[in-house]
Design a protein around this motif. Sequence first.
Motif, PDB file in Angstrom:
ATOM      1  N   LEU A   1      40.298  44.308  54.489  1.00 56.20           N
ATOM      2  CA  LEU A   1      40.285  42.943  55.018  1.00 56.20           C
ATOM      3  C   LEU A   1      40.731  41.898  53.999  1.00 56.20           C
ATOM      4  O   LEU A   1      41.321  40.885  54.360  1.00 56.20           O
ATOM      5  CB  LEU A   1      38.879  42.587  55.514  1.00 56.20           C
ATOM      6  N   VAL A   2      40.422  42.131  52.734  1.00 57.36           N
ATOM      7  CA  VAL A   2      40.725  41.165  51.677  1.00 57.36           C
ATOM      8  C   VAL A   2      41.470  41.901  50.560  1.00 57.36           C
ATOM      9  O   VAL A   2      40.868  42.600  49.751  1.00 57.36           O
ATOM     10  CB  VAL A   2      39.433  40.509  51.135  1.00 57.36           C
ATOM     11  N   GLU A   3      42.761  41.703  50.543  1.00 56.25           N
ATOM     12  CA  GLU A   3      43.624  42.418  49.594  1.00 56.25           C
ATOM     13  C   GLU A   3      43.188  42.217  48.145  1.00 56.25           C
ATOM     14  O   GLU A   3      43.228  43.146  47.342  1.00 56.25           O
ATOM     15  CB  GLU A   3      45.068  41.953  49.770  1.00 56.25           C
ATOM     16  N   GLU A   4      42.744  41.011  47.797  1.00 57.13           N
ATOM     17  CA  GLU A   4      42.376  40.713  46.411  1.00 57.13           C
ATOM     18  C   GLU A   4      40.925  41.048  46.076  1.00 57.13           C
ATOM     19  O   GLU A   4      40.466  40.768  44.975  1.00 57.13           O
ATOM     20  CB  GLU A   4      42.693  39.259  46.063  1.00 57.13           C
ATOM     21  N   CYS A   5      40.197  41.658  46.995  1.00 57.62           N
ATOM     22  CA  CYS A   5      38.816  42.056  46.721  1.00 57.62           C
ATOM     23  C   CYS A   5      38.811  43.040  45.549  1.00 57.62           C
ATOM     24  O   CYS A   5      39.568  44.007  45.533  1.00 57.62           O
ATOM     25  CB  CYS A   5      38.182  42.700  47.959  1.00 57.62           C
ATOM     26  N   THR A   6      37.971  42.769  44.582  1.00 52.20           N
ATOM     27  CA  THR A   6      37.915  43.592  43.381  1.00 52.20           C
ATOM     28  C   THR A   6      37.066  44.826  43.619  1.00 52.20           C
ATOM     29  O   THR A   6      35.906  44.716  44.025  1.00 52.20           O
ATOM     30  CB  THR A   6      37.323  42.794  42.209  1.00 52.20           C
ATOM     31  N   GLN A   7      37.643  45.975  43.367  1.00 52.49           N
ATOM     32  CA  GLN A   7      36.897  47.224  43.500  1.00 52.49           C
ATOM     33  C   GLN A   7      36.252  47.539  42.156  1.00 52.49           C
ATOM     34  O   GLN A   7      36.932  47.871  41.189  1.00 52.49           O
ATOM     35  CB  GLN A   7      37.800  48.356  43.952  1.00 52.49           C
ATOM     36  N   LEU A   8      34.940  47.403  42.108  1.00 56.90           N
ATOM     37  CA  LEU A   8      34.193  47.684  40.893  1.00 56.90           C
ATOM     38  C   LEU A   8      33.862  49.169  40.874  1.00 56.90           C
ATOM     39  O   LEU A   8      33.055  49.638  41.661  1.00 56.90           O
ATOM     40  CB  LEU A   8      32.917  46.849  40.849  1.00 56.90           C
ATOM     41  N   THR A   9      34.505  49.892  39.976  1.00 53.53           N
ATOM     42  CA  THR A   9      34.284  51.332  39.874  1.00 53.53           C
ATOM     43  C   THR A   9      33.846  51.687  38.457  1.00 53.53           C
ATOM     44  O   THR A   9      34.078  50.927  37.513  1.00 53.53           O
ATOM     45  CB  THR A   9      35.565  52.124  40.213  1.00 53.53           C
ATOM     46  N   ILE A  10      33.260  52.840  38.323  1.00 52.91           N
ATOM     47  CA  ILE A  10      32.834  53.317  37.009  1.00 52.91           C
ATOM     48  C   ILE A  10      34.021  53.406  36.060  1.00 52.91           C
ATOM     49  O   ILE A  10      33.931  53.026  34.900  1.00 52.91           O
ATOM     50  CB  ILE A  10      32.111  54.679  37.147  1.00 52.91           C
ATOM     51  N   ASP A  11      35.156  53.866  36.555  1.00 54.53           N
ATOM     52  CA  ASP A  11      36.337  54.016  35.712  1.00 54.53           C
ATOM     53  C   ASP A  11      36.905  52.695  35.229  1.00 54.53           C
ATOM     54  O   ASP A  11      37.621  52.643  34.238  1.00 54.53           O
ATOM     55  CB  ASP A  11      37.426  54.797  36.451  1.00 54.53           C
ATOM     56  N   ARG A  12      36.579  51.594  35.922  1.00 49.99           N
ATOM     57  CA  ARG A  12      37.097  50.277  35.540  1.00 49.99           C
ATOM     58  C   ARG A  12      36.042  49.418  34.848  1.00 49.99           C
ATOM     59  O   ARG A  12      36.247  48.224  34.648  1.00 49.99           O
ATOM     60  CB  ARG A  12      37.610  49.562  36.791  1.00 49.99           C
TER      61      ARG A  12
END
Length: 145
Positions: A73-84
């Motif tokens: 839905l929101v292209e710029e939504c930040t995916q907070l992952t362990i790898d990042r």
Amino acid sequence: MLNTTNNRFWETKSLKELSKEEWEMLCDGCGLCCLHRLQGEEEDAPILTTRVVCRCYDLQNGGCSNYPERFKLVEECTQLTIDRAAEFDWLPPTCAYRLRYHNQPLPSWHPLNSGIQSSVKPYSVFSLSPVLETENIDLEDFLIS
């Protein structure tokens, strides 16, 4: 009430050791990562935070109105992952992901410590009198100083 008294995983495990469920539980639901940010064109330009929340943020109840579909839905939504995790220094200093990446303890008001989900409210997006994103808004008018 959260049941965390017997398993304080966030104190004993590294981020890499967390299960997906434990990773999600680290989030206190503050919504501060849902605020729009601005950054100049220069690579080392500071990241400026606004009081404008994502269009999917639910100002009435707090949190994403469609969490499972947020990235669609929101292209710029930040995916907070362990790898990042190393990239999370733009997050607020109270963010559990940022704190645990730097091996710092969670604040006493964090729901995992307090056992109460609403204990985050005074430290959340609501403390900033947030504005919901609209199509014709100038983000620079809503910078947090």
